[in-house]
Enzyme design. Sequence first.
Site, PDB file in Angstrom:
ATOM      1  CD  GLU A  36      -2.631 -13.395  -3.316  1.00 38.53           C
ATOM      2  OE1 GLU A  36      -3.708 -13.871  -2.910  1.00 38.53           O
ATOM      3  OE2 GLU A  36      -2.164 -13.629  -4.440  1.00 38.53           O
TER       4      GLU A  36
ATOM      5  CE  LYS B 121       4.503  -1.799   6.335  1.00 35.43           C
ATOM      6  NZ  LYS B 121       4.597  -2.173   7.742  1.00 35.43           N
TER       7      LYS B 121
ATOM      8  N   GLY C  36       8.565  -0.359   9.715  1.00 36.71           N
ATOM      9  CA  GLY C  36       7.842   0.844  10.111  1.00 36.71           C
ATOM     10  C   GLY C  36       6.349   0.622   9.998  1.00 36.71           C
TER      11      GLY C  36
ATOM     12  CD  GLU D 192     -10.349 -11.625   6.387  1.00 33.97           C
ATOM     13  OE1 GLU D 192      -9.949 -10.455   6.309  1.00 33.97           O
ATOM     14  OE2 GLU D 192      -9.820 -12.573   5.802  1.00 33.97           O
TER      15      GLU D 192
ATOM     16  CB  VAL E  38       7.448   2.320   6.082  1.00 35.96           C
ATOM     17  CG1 VAL E  38       8.271   1.462   5.134  1.00 35.96           C
ATOM     18  CG2 VAL E  38       8.365   3.034   7.067  1.00 35.96           C
TER      19      VAL E  38
ATOM     20  N   GLY F 243       2.365   1.176   8.545  1.00 33.63           N
ATOM     21  CA  GLY F 243       1.711   1.220   7.238  1.00 33.63           C
ATOM     22  C   GLY F 243       1.536   2.633   6.715  1.00 33.63           C
ATOM     23  N   PRO F 244       0.957   3.526   7.528  1.00 29.16           N
ATOM     24  CG  PRO F 244      -0.643   4.469   8.942  1.00 29.16           C
ATOM     25  CD  PRO F 244       0.269   3.288   8.810  1.00 29.16           C
TER      26      PRO F 244
ATOM     27  CB  CYS G 229      -6.250 -14.759   4.110  1.00 27.94           C
ATOM     28  SG  CYS G 229      -4.850 -15.674   3.480  1.00 27.94           S
TER      29      CYS G 229
HETATM   30  P1  NAD Z   1      -3.287  -4.701   7.123  1.00 22.48           P
HETATM   31  O1  NAD Z   1      -3.886  -4.398   5.817  1.00 22.48           O
HETATM   32  O2  NAD Z   1      -3.655  -3.869   8.273  1.00 22.48           O
HETATM   33  O3  NAD Z   1      -1.699  -4.647   7.067  1.00 22.48           O
HETATM   34  C1  NAD Z   1      -0.957  -5.350   6.105  1.00 22.48           C
HETATM   35  C2  NAD Z   1       0.314  -4.587   5.828  1.00 22.48           C
HETATM   36  O4  NAD Z   1      -0.035  -3.348   5.234  1.00 22.48           O
HETATM   37  C3  NAD Z   1       1.126  -4.255   7.071  1.00 22.48           C
HETATM   38  O5  NAD Z   1       2.497  -4.340   6.765  1.00 22.48           O
HETATM   39  C4  NAD Z   1       0.728  -2.816   7.349  1.00 22.48           C
HETATM   40  O6  NAD Z   1       1.720  -2.085   8.033  1.00 22.48           O
HETATM   41  C5  NAD Z   1       0.566  -2.281   5.940  1.00 22.48           C
HETATM   42  N1  NAD Z   1      -0.305  -1.109   5.852  1.00 22.48           N
HETATM   43  C6  NAD Z   1      -1.296  -0.720   6.689  1.00 22.48           C
HETATM   44  N2  NAD Z   1      -1.843   0.441   6.257  1.00 22.48           N
HETATM   45  C7  NAD Z   1      -1.186   0.799   5.132  1.00 22.48           C
HETATM   46  C8  NAD Z   1      -1.292   1.891   4.226  1.00 22.48           C
HETATM   47  N3  NAD Z   1      -2.188   2.856   4.400  1.00 22.48           N
HETATM   48  N4  NAD Z   1      -0.468   1.928   3.161  1.00 22.48           N
HETATM   49  C9  NAD Z   1       0.445   0.946   2.954  1.00 22.48           C
HETATM   50  N5  NAD Z   1       0.610  -0.102   3.787  1.00 22.48           N
HETATM   51  C10 NAD Z   1      -0.203  -0.188   4.864  1.00 22.48           C
HETATM   52  O7  NAD Z   1      -3.586  -6.227   7.367  1.00 22.48           O
HETATM   53  P2  NAD Z   1      -3.144  -7.086   8.616  1.00 22.48           P
HETATM   54  O8  NAD Z   1      -4.041  -6.663   9.748  1.00 22.48           O
HETATM   55  O9  NAD Z   1      -1.691  -7.065   8.813  1.00 22.48           O
HETATM   56  O10 NAD Z   1      -3.509  -8.550   8.122  1.00 22.48           O
HETATM   57  C11 NAD Z   1      -4.775  -9.082   8.253  1.00 22.48           C
HETATM   58  C12 NAD Z   1      -5.520  -9.025   6.936  1.00 22.48           C
HETATM   59  O11 NAD Z   1      -4.737  -9.548   5.879  1.00 22.48           O
HETATM   60  C13 NAD Z   1      -6.767  -9.860   6.932  1.00 22.48           C
HETATM   61  O12 NAD Z   1      -7.809  -9.118   6.378  1.00 22.48           O
HETATM   62  C14 NAD Z   1      -6.435 -11.046   6.048  1.00 22.48           C
HETATM   63  O13 NAD Z   1      -7.464 -11.664   5.391  1.00 22.48           O
HETATM   64  C15 NAD Z   1      -5.498 -10.468   5.094  1.00 22.48           C
HETATM   65  N6  NAD Z   1      -4.594 -11.499   4.585  1.00 22.48           N
HETATM   66  C16 NAD Z   1      -4.745 -11.949   3.308  1.00 22.48           C
HETATM   67  C17 NAD Z   1      -3.921 -12.936   2.820  1.00 22.48           C
HETATM   68  C18 NAD Z   1      -4.049 -13.453   1.426  1.00 22.48           C
HETATM   69  O14 NAD Z   1      -3.112 -14.075   0.951  1.00 22.48           O
HETATM   70  N7  NAD Z   1      -5.117 -13.228   0.741  1.00 22.48           N
HETATM   71  C19 NAD Z   1      -2.937 -13.463   3.622  1.00 22.48           C
HETATM   72  C20 NAD Z   1      -2.807 -12.975   4.914  1.00 22.48           C
HETATM   73  C21 NAD Z   1      -3.635 -11.982   5.370  1.00 22.48           C
END
Ligand code: NAD
Length: 472
Positions: A246, A171, A202, A379, A207, A204-205, A280
């Site tokens: 990550e 996803k 889709g 962050e 799919v 996050g909440p 990140c």
């Molecule tokens: P996010 O956590 O909002 O979303 C990441 C993914 O998770 C998306 O595909 C999203 O649709 C999904 N998601 C959201 N809510 C969910 C839920 N309740 N259940 C399951 N899946 C869900 O993060 P983002 O805004 O897309 O990315 C930015 C963040 O990611 C920053 O905090 C950044 O530091 C972190 N990041 C970390 C790394 C690393 O390797 N450590 C790499 C890139 C980004």
Amino acid sequence: MESVRTDFYLDGRWVRAAGGEPLAVHNPTTEEVIGTVPAGTAEDVDRAVAAARAAFEGWAATDPADRAAHLDRLHAALTARTKDIAHTVASELGTPLKVATRVQTGLPLTVLRSYVDLAAHPPAPQTVGNSLVVREPVGVVGAITPWNYPLHQIVAKLAPALAAGCTLVLKPSELTPLTAYLLFDAIDEAGLPPGVVNLVTGTGPVVGEALAGHPDVDLVSFTGSTATGRRITHLAADRIARVSLELGGKSANVILDDADLASAVKVGVGNAFLNSGQTCTAWTRMLVHRDRYDEALDLAAKATDGYRLGDPFDPATRLGPLVSAAQRDRVRDHIARGLADGGRLVAGGPDAPVPQQGWFVAPTVIADVDSDSALAQEEIFGPVLAVIPVDDDDHAVRVANNSRYGLAGAVWSGDEERALRVARRLRTGAVDINGAPFNPLAPFGGYKQSGLGRELGVHGLEEFCEVKAIQR
Ligand code: NAD
């Protein structure tokens, strides 16, 4: 040109998604809709997981050389799409085309190549006393990825999972799904066996949660925010499924008094602003010895002046917009709060000019930041650098470690042994000394709330394996 994608990739073919309002994908530079993708449901996830489960036994039993050959064909199909991928990343994320080509496309191709080799030559079983210790694929992987490096974050999961013998359901982020579709075009062309990799787009909440909570997913591999990582861990805990995470970072760039200051500041500013700060591992805190502090601030201001904002397709552009209006507003709020909390503006800031159209934030440097303040702790995920003075090496280590995160970091010193001593004391998953290059074979991951587990190289492969001891 609009890219309208209507299908999921399930069991080795494109399958038309059932009704429902599609999700719009925006270009953050023009603010226009540039495509749509289907919004999946829990039933779509069920179908994808069932396909991955059915394919698992066969793929796990495939000869390593055959798995390597499949990954090699995928590498060729993806390489053929280099230009398309870079253009798509520049369009849906706003990364300047040069960086979109070199980093956003070049890095995942390098990582995929490394797993062609590791698939062909996996680590040998170990003998421990009378035990033979073997590694076996963990099973069906649910991969959930963010938008900031839309191809790399997927490849860093998919390549080792497949090399290890796992099958996978992806996803991708709903903000940058078009890049994921190009990868699946390549997967389709490479002819991977049906069900080995599956795509459901889709939110996050819907799919994401269905995938993380699915009873038949053995490992949830997630990259994204710490808040979502926590939620996913809760969902997986009900069935004791494994998670690898990550997450976020707030990494420190420690500049000691004997450093080559010009390089340390120039590289440090570049690192903090890479991909408009949406990285990140970004070194978003610059810790400078008091004796060199004013000089460092001058250099940081000059370096920041050179970052021209604009259209990612203009070769003169060094920084694109942020991914969304919401992200832009968040970053602006952080800057305002950082200044209200006593930070001193050195470059950029709320009144610096930005293009009228697009979700831009001017690259910003704020000095005299209190190490306990929100600007030093949260962050921000935008082009914002916090500079903090330090008294000596011990103080630098204390300030660097004053964070709930621990993903990356840097140390600069004319004395490499001194830099190494400081690097060893930092509670973080990676440290670069004097601007050493990124190593795509080195373990990548975080201490503390930056995550669990490691990606890339042989450590990344092991994340997708169970360990079995056979006594004889
Ligand atoms: P996010 O956590 O909002 O979303 C990441 C993914 O998770 C998306 O595909 C999203 O649709 C999904 N998601 C959201 N809510 C969910 C839920 N309740 N259940 C399951 N899946 C869900 O993060 P983002 O805004 O897309 O990315 C930015 C963040 O990611 C920053 O905090 C950044 O530091 C972190 N990041 C970390 C790394 C690393 O390797 N450590 C790499 C890139 C980004």
